[in-house]
Design a protein around this motif. Sequence first.
Motif, mmCIF file in Angstrom:
data_model
loop_
_atom_site.group_PDB
_atom_site.id
_atom_site.type_symbol
_atom_site.label_atom_id
_atom_site.label_comp_id
_atom_site.label_asym_id
_atom_site.label_seq_id
_atom_site.Cartn_x
_atom_site.Cartn_y
_atom_site.Cartn_z
ATOM 1 N N THR A 1 -1.862 10.862 7.052
ATOM 2 C CA THR A 1 -2.225 12.257 6.778
ATOM 3 C C THR A 1 -3.749 12.382 6.690
ATOM 4 N N SER B 1 7.434 10.941 9.193
ATOM 5 C CA SER B 1 7.589 12.297 8.686
ATOM 6 C C SER B 1 6.412 12.593 7.770
ATOM 7 N N PRO B 2 6.259 13.826 7.310
ATOM 8 C CA PRO B 2 5.146 14.119 6.401
ATOM 9 C C PRO B 2 5.111 13.179 5.200
ATOM 10 N N GLN B 3 6.266 12.942 4.586
ATOM 11 C CA GLN B 3 6.300 12.078 3.408
ATOM 12 C C GLN B 3 5.808 10.675 3.740
ATOM 13 N N ILE B 4 6.224 10.186 4.882
ATOM 14 C CA ILE B 4 5.812 8.833 5.270
ATOM 15 C C ILE B 4 4.320 8.822 5.600
ATOM 16 N N ARG B 5 3.859 9.844 6.280
ATOM 17 C CA ARG B 5 2.428 9.894 6.626
ATOM 18 C C ARG B 5 1.548 10.036 5.388
ATOM 19 N N ASN B 6 2.105 10.644 4.342
ATOM 20 C CA ASN B 6 1.334 10.779 3.100
ATOM 21 C C ASN B 6 1.183 9.452 2.370
ATOM 22 N N ASP C 1 -6.211 14.694 8.980
ATOM 23 C CA ASP C 1 -7.138 15.673 8.394
ATOM 24 C C ASP C 1 -8.578 15.382 8.814
ATOM 25 N N ALA D 1 0.875 -1.179 0.000
ATOM 26 C CA ALA D 1 0.000 0.000 0.000
ATOM 27 C C ALA D 1 0.912 1.229 0.000
ATOM 28 N N GLY E 1 3.926 1.291 1.074
ATOM 29 C CA GLY E 1 5.245 0.829 0.650
ATOM 30 C C GLY E 1 6.367 1.199 1.603
ATOM 31 N N THR E 2 6.074 1.952 2.649
ATOM 32 C CA THR E 2 7.160 2.500 3.476
ATOM 33 C C THR E 2 7.870 1.440 4.306
#
Lengths: 324, 306, 420, 158
Positions: B77, B101-106, B81, B30, B32-33
């Motif tokens: 994210t 981090s933001p990128q990971i949460r996105n 929201d 999903a 992918g992190t």
Amino acid sequence: MKKRGFGYGCIFYGTGYGNGFPDISRSIAELDTKGHINIYVGATEVGQGAKTILGQIAAEALDVPVEIVTLIHEDTSITPDAGTAAASRQTYNTGNAVKISAEELKKEIIVVAKGLLNEDHLEISNGVIRSNTSDKTLTLKDIAEASGGGFLRKDGIFQANTTEMDPETGQGNPYWPYTINAYAVEVEVDTTTGIVDIIRAACSQDVGRAINPSLVEGQIDGGFAMGLGYAIFEDINLDKGRIKHNRFTNYLIPTALDMPEIEKIIVEDPESTGPFGAKGIGEPVMIAAAPAILNAIYDAVGVRLTEIPVTPEKLLKALKKREG
Amino acid sequence: MDIKNVFQAKDVPEAINLLDQYGEAAKVIAGGTDIIIALRENHVKVSVLVDISSIKELKEIKTSDDWVEMGAAVTFTEVMDYFKGHKEYSGLIEAASLVGSPQIRNAATIGGNICNASPAADFVPPLLALDAVLTVEGKEGKREVRLEDFLLDKGRVDLNKGELLTTIKFIRLRKGQTVTFSKLGLRKALAISRLSTAVYLEIDDDEKCAEVRVASGSIGKHGLRERVAEESLKGKNLDKAAIDEASKVLSNEVEKRLAGRSSCEFKKDAVEGIFLKAVEKAMVHNGDGSYCAMGTQYYPRAAGKE
Amino acid sequence: MKKNLEVVGKSVIRVDGFSKVTGKATYSQDLTMDNMLWGKTLRSTKPHANIKLNLTKAEVIPGVVRILTYKDVPHNHHGVVFKDHEVLSSGRVRSIGTPIAFVVAETEKIAVEAMKAIEVEYQELEAVFDPVEAMKEDAPKVHENGNLLYHYKLRLGDVDAAFKECAVIVENQYKTSMVDHAFLQPEAGIAYLEEDMVVVCAATQYPHFDQLEIAEALEVPTEKVKVLNPAVGGAFGGREDITMQIHLALASKLTGRPVKTVYSREESFVAHSKRHPMIMSYKTGADKNGKLIAMEAKIVGDTGAYASWAINVLRKAGVHATGPYEIPNVKVDSYAVYTNNPFAGAMRGFGATQTPIGHEQQMDMLAEKLNMNPLEIRFLNALKKGSKTATGQILEESFPLKECLEVLEKAFKKDAKGVE
Amino acid sequence: MKTINVKINGENYTREINEDMRLLDFIRDELKLYGTKEGCGEGECGACTVIMDGVTVNSCMVMAFQANNKEILTIEGMEDEKGLHPIQQAFLDEGAVQCGFCIPGMVLSAKALLDKNPKPSRKEIKEGISGNLCRCTGYNKIVDSIEKASQYLEGEDQ
């Protein structure tokens, strides 16, 4: 409970290779056919700003606009050896070499200009050769063309002042110059978790003279961040010679959220042997940060941490030990 | 990494079909992190990837009269929201906001966080405290399973061959109910949880603790309910003594559980602080010394003590 | 000199800024060439061992062009001061991460596969990881000449007599960790041939030194080596020592083709130097007014398996051990010691970063004992213009320590404590 | 091999890719857009940050096939015919750049932040770039420049 504390740290730092090792930088200053200035040095731009400030030094020495100066440092086959981009030595050492080569080139330009204008009292001002006695002027392009379409090139060489110390007593003059750095830090310690939060910091940085204040400030911020990491985060964590923290998930360096705002104060006390009074600052900016943080932790919670990094684990243990 | 086949599933049936068809050779991707690192380091050896991150129905959060239901491919994210401003769900917001981090949460999804079954999964403790129920779908149909039962071991969950986690739901919070979260990371972002706790708290009209559920992260094989701490608080007036008592009980439990480990000494102490913070966040103190569960409307909110 | 400074003192926008904010700046991993090969470094997984290699399985993998070992290196030594690094290990590895072979293949994937297919037989040797242990007579020897690489001695006045005069003395041992530069750009490079000249393009702090080291290792004249230095993604001392430069140059020379390699973050951690961890025993004494009278320090720095800059780093630590203070009686002994840890070398501050962890805490402790504030004791003992340092050097000019402390104090009013 | 359609910096690309390719490799090796950097390969440093369908992602943590039918912005797409994007200009003006390796990712994180929250506080800015590690600058001048960029962008809107 959260407790706050203040701490100070100050250091001196001798720049350059030191201990009598020949610490030499070389530079070539050139007027090219377009009337632009090229500076050839083997000094690496590692992010510290060498490429910018060496150009500023050359522009100042020649009295030409900085925009017409190009630093060329990327190729060993066309640049002279300017030593390593380390030991906080590029501004001071290579800066001096650049300044000398630029001054030599300026003299050469004036010689050519004298021939062209038949005047004796000439100077360069903002890139234009002017007569002090008449309103005659020449451009650098005129000089370039007059010198036969070739290049005017001048060398500059600078060797730092350092002597070898006595092997039995360590007496001698190992480094010159010395740069001062001092930090004040406020921390907040969570006594229930051992987490240290850096609330704010101030830095006073001796620079001799700041060639580029914004770059100095950038170095201070970056130096503090590295000092912060050293004080409370970083350890490669060796286990029988193996690095256990060998990636960014476990070797922790500060993130933007870990960094406090820093009041940055540049202290100028020109060094007569430095280019326009400048000294090196790349390493000093970091050094006093960690001890200031350690002193602030003590001020906050009354325990001395003699081993870094001060992880929550170590700090909590020390707090518990004190409670008995 | 030796990937031979990749699919972007359009809907749940397609994903299930693919998972069924390829069996052990396939793995869901999903956000992918986590899985991309695992694949690159050969911790996970599959040849087929089924991407569910574009399946619309798995990306929804819905609140009905009784339930809040979140699709498994909802990102952190999106959680932040959706619940923004709803203080009773602060534990979900906070746990989501402390993921990477933001990128990971996105990119990272709540389903992925659960299915990896990492002890340090940030989103698991608050969901355990909410006693979340998961829907798992396979060729044979749907089944529901409590999150607590779903987590079997470190890195292992109750998913059979060809099954897909599709939704995560929990009972909608009402007046007097809240969930909170507190985490100890070694830095302020990009921090893997060293320790975390989540608290679900329900306070009755007599200001007594009507219901409490406590969950932890990074002090067991996976996220765990901490029942001894719950028992210690239940029915009590939540004064300092009661809360301190519960944190001691939890600390003792951690000490027993981690006995012999190098992290024991630190975690048994630090868990007290982390648990206290979660409880404090769950309670809003009023000027007159009374309190209410955070985010509820029973009492005028006084300045929260942080 | 000229009237006013026109350019110096101005915050000129950095000249490399435009290329960096647009993503156009070229770092060495951004370079590719036609007909390019990929290199991968096989590294030791044991801290101390004799090794035997079997390349048979690796060599037959389709796409493997060449596997370089020490036998291919004309002069198998390099190092910034001592040439105690081997380009590729000739039989004995002294630390985890020591390069053993360099695989050159048509693609990166094949190079990795071949690297894994090389069989390394390790005959493990007793290793030493603690520098204090390593200093003992019977410790396993990391290098033939023993583990003590360097001893710096600083002697001023008579510390033993002076300590007797002190009103207060504090004594502590400090330990610092081994840390990494963690620059954002992992090492990467490419080498190719321009007729009989080998060109190496890699992120480095000192291209001319790399040029020398490459020429020496390849046994070619210096002018037959060209080092190109594109944008460098941070260095902090970690790009002083050779990492891949010689491997690439040699590979290109032997294959006649461009060769590129890029380190992963994990490989970067083992490939470059580290900051020396130090164990620092400090004893500092002052009179009842807070004036420093004596200081004694013993500093042991762990340089790991290779010398790199250890001598210079421990010397710098020793010279700076006093901190920026005037102390009439000083005795410092600093030692650089080999162990089987990863090698330590240059890192921002270069030995002078470790000692303040000690001397600055010592100052605060003395101040507390004397009921002074931390700034007061620093002002009282501050070196200034005209002072003599512990090495006897006269500070002829530009030493504004007191000024720095004064402005700092003003900027950071202590009465702000606890106020947000 | 697998075929994907991706819109990158406004341009449509249809390419055959290997199934095991990461988005980062697609961008760098296939499209030769070298502004996107790899610093750690595990989503920790943010040097490979790109904007995908409006949000930042670490392109080392996205498989290339997952980008099928997605819209992506890399650092190369920040400039337009008028020149530098105001965020890039602000990074220059405020002296936010040192070694530069983190900067492309940092600029894109700043863009995603300002798109969602045009007037962020300093705290919000720090949160917005908390997934982008920088070893040189200590972040403060980067935060300054994002504040400045917010002003530039506000000025542009008026």
